[in-house]
Design an enzyme around this catalytic site. Structure first.
Site, PDB file in Angstrom:
ATOM      1  N   HIS A  58       0.864  -1.187   0.000  1.00 40.90           N
ATOM      2  CA  HIS A  58       0.000   0.000   0.000  1.00 40.90           C
ATOM      3  C   HIS A  58       0.897   1.231   0.000  1.00 40.90           C
ATOM      4  O   HIS A  58       2.136   1.109  -0.064  1.00 40.90           O
ATOM      5  CB  HIS A  58      -0.959  -0.033   1.201  1.00 40.90           C
ATOM      6  CG  HIS A  58      -0.268  -0.279   2.519  1.00 40.90           C
ATOM      7  ND1 HIS A  58       0.647   0.601   3.057  1.00 40.90           N
ATOM      8  CD2 HIS A  58      -0.334  -1.314   3.388  1.00 40.90           C
ATOM      9  CE1 HIS A  58       1.096   0.138   4.203  1.00 40.90           C
ATOM     10  NE2 HIS A  58       0.529  -1.041   4.429  1.00 40.90           N
ATOM     11  N   HIS A  96       4.050   1.287   2.218  1.00 41.83           N
ATOM     12  CA  HIS A  96       5.235   0.598   1.685  1.00 41.83           C
ATOM     13  C   HIS A  96       5.879   1.427   0.571  1.00 41.83           C
ATOM     14  O   HIS A  96       7.111   1.559   0.514  1.00 41.83           O
ATOM     15  CB  HIS A  96       4.859  -0.763   1.098  1.00 41.83           C
ATOM     16  CG  HIS A  96       4.252  -1.733   2.070  1.00 41.83           C
ATOM     17  ND1 HIS A  96       2.930  -2.090   2.043  1.00 41.83           N
ATOM     18  CD2 HIS A  96       4.805  -2.431   3.095  1.00 41.83           C
ATOM     19  CE1 HIS A  96       2.686  -2.968   2.999  1.00 41.83           C
ATOM     20  NE2 HIS A  96       3.800  -3.189   3.661  1.00 41.83           N
TER      21      HIS A  96
END
Ligand code: AMP
Length: 283
Positions: free
Chosen positions: A38, A41
């Site tokens: 997501h 990250h």
């Protein structure tokens, strides 16, 4: 940059690719993840990219950091989507080993970090940080990055890794990156996908309570009173609180009474239904 990264699962092939990068004089950065990527990250990739010539992202759902009754089997796995997301970023190499690549049958070693991994998530998830330290040590030794980045979302994990790298003199710079949140304040997490719509609506209370509590601590309120009120507020909002604690921001030593501004971190873990959320804020 839109070139697809090379995807490798074999540690020997990884070493070879890393050797070639090094041969070209490239400075290497590592972003360790468990996938289901997501914006949190991806922010780690963006944080690292200007510091290095090549970014390696590892995707490995590490069984050693899950307890017996935890969500290893149901943890989201979406390799194709992950690689597509990384293709839009400056990532040269994705290392996605299989469990047997990382832990062959005769694997016998555990890396166990001391005081900083006790209490908080180490208290509610026995063995968790041994699993984290072991896999991160192995990833660092496989990739030998110049820099590796970890999110402050997992604040205790970041400090455990820093301690391990110092203690074992692993030659890597550890970078911490800020927490990325949804518009309503909920820290992004792969586990947010488990929340029902009702739980998702209730979830921002965790960050709101941390922020309110940090405000009170900054005004000089007593830690014990602030923590008691926070746990009451979260319980009233439907959370089952694992911990809500004021700790030293550098060592995670417990703090009590009024805390000097700029030295503390408020950390919390709480469940909504079966989903365990964690979050933290600076004080
Ligand atoms: P995970 O895939 O959950 O193991 O996380 C991989 C890395 O991403 C860890 O360093 C996490 O701290 C980091 N991370 C996860 N969520 C966030 C977030 N919302 N903001 C910043 N970093 C994050």
């Amino acid at each position: 940059m839109t070139e697809s990264p090379t995807i490798l699962s074999d540690p020997a092939a990884l070493r070879e690719a890393i050797g070639q990068m090094r041969g070209r004089g490239q400075k290497i950065g590592l972003v360790p993840t468990m996938g289901a990527l997501h914006e949190g990250h991806l922010s780690l990739v963006d944080h690292l990219a200007p510091m290095v010539d090549a970014v390696v992202c590892s995707i490995f759902v590490n069984p050693k950091q899950f307890g017996a009754n935890e969500d290893l089997d149901s943890y989201p796995r979406q390799m194709e989507d992950d690689v597509a997301l990384l293709s839009d970023k400056k990532v040269q190499l994705v290392f996605a080993p299989r469990v047997e690549d990382m832990y062959p049958d005769d694997f016998q070693t555990t890396v166990s970090v001391g005081a900083v991994s006790t209490g908080l998530c180490g208290g509610s998830r026995p063995g968790h940080f041994d699993g984290v330290a072991t896999v991160v040590a192995k990833l660092l030794l496989l990739v030998l990055p110049d820099v590796a980045v970890f999110g402050e979302k997992d604040y205790q994990q970041l400090l455990v890794i820093r301690q391990m790298v110092r203690d074992l003199a692993i030659p890597v710079q550890i970078e911490g990156a800020p927490i990325i949140r949804a518009d309503d304040g909920l820290a992004l997490s792969s586990r947010n996908a488990y929340l029902t719509s009702g739980e998702r609506a209730a979830a921002p209370l965790l960050q709101q309570t941390l922020v309110n509590s940090a405000g009170r601590l900054k005004r000089g309120d007593d830690s014990a009173v602030v923590v008691r009120d926070a746990i009451a507020a979260l319980s009233a909002g439907g959370f089952d609180v694992d911990y809500f604690e004021v700790r030293d921001a550098g060592t995670l030593a417990p703090l009590s009474g009024p805390v000097p501004p700029g030295t503390a971190r408020l950390l919390a873990a709480a469940r909504l239904g079966s989903t365990r959320l964690i979050d933290n804020v600076a004080v």
